[in-house]
Design an enzyme around this catalytic site. Sequence first.
Site, PDB file in Angstrom:
ATOM      1  N   THR A   1       0.822  -1.211   0.000  1.00  8.36           N
ATOM      2  CA  THR A   1       0.000   0.000   0.000  1.00  8.36           C
ATOM      3  C   THR A   1       0.855   1.260   0.000  1.00  8.36           C
ATOM      4  O   THR A   1       1.970   1.258   0.552  1.00  8.36           O
ATOM      5  CB  THR A   1      -0.900   0.011   1.254  1.00  8.36           C
TER       6      THR A   1
ATOM      7  N   TYR B   1      -1.686  -0.202  10.361  1.00  5.19           N
ATOM      8  CA  TYR B   1      -1.984  -0.824   9.060  1.00  5.19           C
ATOM      9  C   TYR B   1      -0.770  -0.720   8.133  1.00  5.19           C
ATOM     10  O   TYR B   1      -0.296  -1.716   7.586  1.00  5.19           O
ATOM     11  CB  TYR B   1      -3.206  -0.132   8.428  1.00  5.19           C
TER      12      TYR B   1
HETATM   13  N1  LIG Z   1      -8.797  -1.279  -1.094  1.00  3.92           N
HETATM   14  C1  LIG Z   1      -7.740  -0.474  -1.117  1.00  3.92           C
HETATM   15  O1  LIG Z   1      -7.848   0.716  -1.400  1.00  3.92           O
HETATM   16  C2  LIG Z   1      -6.368  -1.024  -0.806  1.00  3.92           C
HETATM   17  C3  LIG Z   1      -5.286  -0.148  -0.892  1.00  3.92           C
HETATM   18  C4  LIG Z   1      -4.004  -0.648  -0.634  1.00  3.92           C
HETATM   19  C5  LIG Z   1      -3.813  -1.994  -0.323  1.00  3.92           C
HETATM   20  N2  LIG Z   1      -4.886  -2.817  -0.232  1.00  3.92           N
HETATM   21  C6  LIG Z   1      -4.651  -4.224   0.138  1.00  3.92           C
HETATM   22  O2  LIG Z   1      -5.278  -5.052  -0.821  1.00  3.92           O
HETATM   23  C7  LIG Z   1      -5.716  -6.263  -0.208  1.00  3.92           C
HETATM   24  C8  LIG Z   1      -7.162  -6.517  -0.591  1.00  3.92           C
HETATM   25  O3  LIG Z   1      -7.941  -5.422  -0.164  1.00  3.92           O
HETATM   26  P1  LIG Z   1      -9.492  -5.305  -0.516  1.00  3.92           P
HETATM   27  O4  LIG Z   1      -9.818  -3.869  -0.640  1.00  3.92           O
HETATM   28  O5  LIG Z   1      -9.817  -6.231  -1.603  1.00  3.92           O
HETATM   29  O6  LIG Z   1     -10.125  -5.800   0.868  1.00  3.92           O
HETATM   30  P2  LIG Z   1     -11.277  -6.877   1.145  1.00  3.92           P
HETATM   31  O7  LIG Z   1     -11.573  -6.772   2.605  1.00  3.92           O
HETATM   32  O8  LIG Z   1     -12.391  -6.735   0.190  1.00  3.92           O
HETATM   33  O9  LIG Z   1     -10.517  -8.243   0.833  1.00  3.92           O
HETATM   34  C9  LIG Z   1      -9.767  -8.968   1.783  1.00  3.92           C
HETATM   35  C10 LIG Z   1     -10.173 -10.435   1.646  1.00  3.92           C
HETATM   36  O10 LIG Z   1      -9.353 -11.215   2.520  1.00  3.92           O
HETATM   37  C11 LIG Z   1     -10.184 -12.101   3.285  1.00  3.92           C
HETATM   38  N3  LIG Z   1      -9.435 -12.331   4.532  1.00  3.92           N
HETATM   39  C12 LIG Z   1      -9.116 -11.416   5.475  1.00  3.92           C
HETATM   40  N4  LIG Z   1      -8.369 -11.998   6.440  1.00  3.92           N
HETATM   41  C13 LIG Z   1      -8.198 -13.308   6.067  1.00  3.92           C
HETATM   42  C14 LIG Z   1      -7.522 -14.414   6.655  1.00  3.92           C
HETATM   43  N5  LIG Z   1      -6.862 -14.297   7.797  1.00  3.92           N
HETATM   44  N6  LIG Z   1      -7.570 -15.605   5.997  1.00  3.92           N
HETATM   45  C15 LIG Z   1      -8.247 -15.741   4.831  1.00  3.92           C
HETATM   46  N7  LIG Z   1      -8.906 -14.726   4.248  1.00  3.92           N
HETATM   47  C16 LIG Z   1      -8.880 -13.525   4.857  1.00  3.92           C
HETATM   48  C17 LIG Z   1     -11.500 -11.370   3.427  1.00  3.92           C
HETATM   49  O11 LIG Z   1     -12.589 -12.229   3.685  1.00  3.92           O
HETATM   50  C18 LIG Z   1     -11.624 -10.687   2.067  1.00  3.92           C
HETATM   51  O12 LIG Z   1     -12.248 -11.523   1.124  1.00  3.92           O
HETATM   52  C19 LIG Z   1      -5.483  -6.091   1.302  1.00  3.92           C
HETATM   53  O13 LIG Z   1      -4.303  -6.777   1.658  1.00  3.92           O
HETATM   54  C20 LIG Z   1      -5.298  -4.596   1.446  1.00  3.92           C
HETATM   55  O14 LIG Z   1      -4.468  -4.276   2.545  1.00  3.92           O
HETATM   56  C21 LIG Z   1      -6.157  -2.372  -0.468  1.00  3.92           C
HETATM   57  O1  LIG Z   2     -16.014  10.439   3.250  1.00  7.53           O
HETATM   58  C1  LIG Z   2     -14.908  10.801   2.846  1.00  7.53           C
HETATM   59  C2  LIG Z   2     -13.868   9.887   2.541  1.00  7.53           C
HETATM   60  C3  LIG Z   2     -12.640  10.366   2.135  1.00  7.53           C
HETATM   61  N1  LIG Z   2     -12.440  11.707   1.990  1.00  7.53           N
HETATM   62  C4  LIG Z   2     -11.149  12.211   1.498  1.00  7.53           C
HETATM   63  O2  LIG Z   2     -10.903  11.565   0.264  1.00  7.53           O
HETATM   64  C5  LIG Z   2      -9.509  11.299   0.091  1.00  7.53           C
HETATM   65  C6  LIG Z   2      -9.303   9.811  -0.104  1.00  7.53           C
HETATM   66  O3  LIG Z   2      -9.645   9.134   1.106  1.00  7.53           O
HETATM   67  P1  LIG Z   2      -9.866   7.546   1.178  1.00  7.53           P
HETATM   68  O4  LIG Z   2     -10.309   7.221   2.567  1.00  7.53           O
HETATM   69  O5  LIG Z   2     -10.707   7.116   0.042  1.00  7.53           O
HETATM   70  O6  LIG Z   2      -8.411   6.974   0.904  1.00  7.53           O
HETATM   71  P2  LIG Z   2      -7.029   7.268   1.634  1.00  7.53           P
HETATM   72  O7  LIG Z   2      -6.220   8.092   0.680  1.00  7.53           O
HETATM   73  O8  LIG Z   2      -7.196   7.772   2.995  1.00  7.53           O
HETATM   74  O9  LIG Z   2      -6.447   5.795   1.826  1.00  7.53           O
HETATM   75  C7  LIG Z   2      -6.388   4.837   0.790  1.00  7.53           C
HETATM   76  O10 LIG Z   2      -5.104   4.807   0.273  1.00  7.53           O
HETATM   77  C8  LIG Z   2      -4.080   4.515   1.211  1.00  7.53           C
HETATM   78  C9  LIG Z   2      -2.791   4.558   0.486  1.00  7.53           C
HETATM   79  O11 LIG Z   2      -2.476   5.874   0.146  1.00  7.53           O
HETATM   80  C10 LIG Z   2      -4.331   3.152   1.844  1.00  7.53           C
HETATM   81  O12 LIG Z   2      -3.991   2.136   0.957  1.00  7.53           O
HETATM   82  C11 LIG Z   2      -5.748   3.001   2.319  1.00  7.53           C
HETATM   83  O13 LIG Z   2      -6.000   1.631   2.598  1.00  7.53           O
HETATM   84  C12 LIG Z   2      -6.754   3.457   1.318  1.00  7.53           C
HETATM   85  O14 LIG Z   2      -8.035   3.503   1.908  1.00  7.53           O
HETATM   86  C13 LIG Z   2      -8.821  11.857   1.335  1.00  7.53           C
HETATM   87  O15 LIG Z   2      -8.379  13.156   1.043  1.00  7.53           O
HETATM   88  C14 LIG Z   2      -9.952  11.909   2.375  1.00  7.53           C
HETATM   89  O16 LIG Z   2      -9.784  12.904   3.350  1.00  7.53           O
HETATM   90  C15 LIG Z   2     -13.455  12.625   2.270  1.00  7.53           C
HETATM   91  O17 LIG Z   2     -13.256  13.831   2.150  1.00  7.53           O
HETATM   92  N2  LIG Z   2     -14.652  12.146   2.705  1.00  7.53           N
END
Ligand SMILES: NC(=O)c1ccc[n+]([C@@H]2O[C@H](COP(=O)([O-])OP(=O)(O)OC[C@H]3O[C@@H](n4cnc5c(N)ncnc54)[C@H](O)[C@@H]3O)[C@@H](O)[C@H]2O)c1
Ligand SMILES: O=c1ccn([C@@H]2O[C@H](COP(=O)(O)OP(=O)(O)O[C@H]3O[C@H](CO)[C@H](O)[C@H](O)[C@H]3O)[C@@H](O)[C@H]2O)c(=O)[nH]1
Length: 329
Positions: free
Chosen positions: A117, A141
């Site tokens: 991330t 995180y």
């Molecule tokens: N969504 C984002 O913006 C974002 C940004 C940066 C990194 N990531 C990373 O990407 C990955 C996926 O994120 P996502 O948004 O798809 O989240 P998500 O919660 O939709 O997916 C996570 C999945 O992992 C499963 N899971 C969680 N813990 C587990 C365990 N111990 N054993 C087996 N399964 C387990 C959950 O049931 C779920 O299906 C995560 O590692 C997250 O940290 C996401």
């Molecule tokens: O209801 C909301 C939600 C978000 N924001 C703003 O929108 C932007 C994006 O916020 P998000 O919560 O969508 O995303 P972040 O940038 O905080 O974080 C995301 O990107 C990070 C990496 O930069 C991590 O991976 C994290 O898991 C993922 O949620 C920020 O300026 C935040 O302040 C609002 O104004 N209102």
Amino acid sequence: MQVLITGGAGYIGSHTVWTFQDAGETPVVLDNLTTGFDWSLPEDVPLYRGEVSDKDLVGQIIREHQIDAVIHFAGSIIVSESVANPLKYYRNNTVASQALLEACVENGVGRFVFSSTAAVYGIPDTNPVPEEAPLRPFTPYGTSKLMTERMLADTSAAHGLAYTALRYFNVSGADPKGRTGQSTLGATNLIKVACETAQGKRNAMTVFGTDYDTPDGSGVRDYIHVSDLAAAHKLALDRLRAGGESCILNCGYGRGFSVLEVVETVKQISNVDFPVEIGPRRQGDAAHVISDNSAILQTLAWKPQYADLGRIVSDALAWEQKLKHRNRI
Ligand SMILES: NC(=O)c1ccc[n+]([C@@H]2O[C@H](COP(=O)([O-])OP(=O)(O)OC[C@H]3O[C@@H](n4cnc5c(N)ncnc54)[C@H](O)[C@@H]3O)[C@@H](O)[C@H]2O)c1
Ligand SMILES: O=c1ccn([C@@H]2O[C@H](COP(=O)(O)OP(=O)(O)O[C@H]3O[C@H](CO)[C@H](O)[C@H](O)[C@H]3O)[C@@H](O)[C@H]2O)c(=O)[nH]1
């Protein structure tokens, strides 16, 4: 030979499973379904409901399916929750990844793609932020993810595991074919929240601060379409399978949009003028977080297909509409 996708029933994981299916490769999924959904997967994909930290189960899956590679999405992802409950994040992200890596080493799996991330950078000094920027996560995180990156580097040096750590910026949108999307209740990501508000699932939304040093005062982020991100995973694994060396790559488009621009785009595309409140800054938010994506463009020959904010928002809205229907059933 098959690829094991942990967390494959989740948001990004399920898009990646569909991407592999579209390319003619059926992956195997391991997911405990805490935040994932079995219905987000193609019907013929084997789903093991279990824990990533269960070494016996992982070993059994690896042997049964002749797994040659793991793509590891499973984990906990709510930044604010990690501050309140850090040990959950070190357990489910760091400790679980350690067990998974051990199972890979013990069973001869030599390729690994990891969900990292942009949170590992904390508040970057420069934008766009390159992979070599200082790593200063300020939440459990981000630290839990950085610790896994470090384990990967050490495991690679000691055991020859070839890995790619992908550092995602702001993941958003949904499958353009409408097969999966972000389905988790209570998600806090901006585009998800704005789409839910446009569809009346929330009464109003809040912009967290308009006093940043940005053109319109609201925070600027690099929003990447989830299907482009899924494609990057396929390319990363193809490269490792072809003998590519371990690397760490930012995943973003290298450009940013402000919160106010995103809100305006959602209003225009949904054609709903939903209520938006201006609130104070959210603790820990940076003004700008934009990727330097030159490394991924060179290393993976990645060609984003959906790098347009309107496209991201319209796919997210279409999925939100589908979910509305599904939730009613
Ligand atoms: N969504 C984002 O913006 C974002 C940004 C940066 C990194 N990531 C990373 O990407 C990955 C996926 O994120 P996502 O948004 O798809 O989240 P998500 O919660 O939709 O997916 C996570 C999945 O992992 C499963 N899971 C969680 N813990 C587990 C365990 N111990 N054993 C087996 N399964 C387990 C959950 O049931 C779920 O299906 C995560 O590692 C997250 O940290 C996401
Ligand atoms: O209801 C909301 C939600 C978000 N924001 C703003 O929108 C932007 C994006 O916020 P998000 O919560 O969508 O995303 P972040 O940038 O905080 O974080 C995301 O990107 C990070 C990496 O930069 C991590 O991976 C994290 O898991 C993922 O949620 C920020 O300026 C935040 O302040 C609002 O104004 N209102």
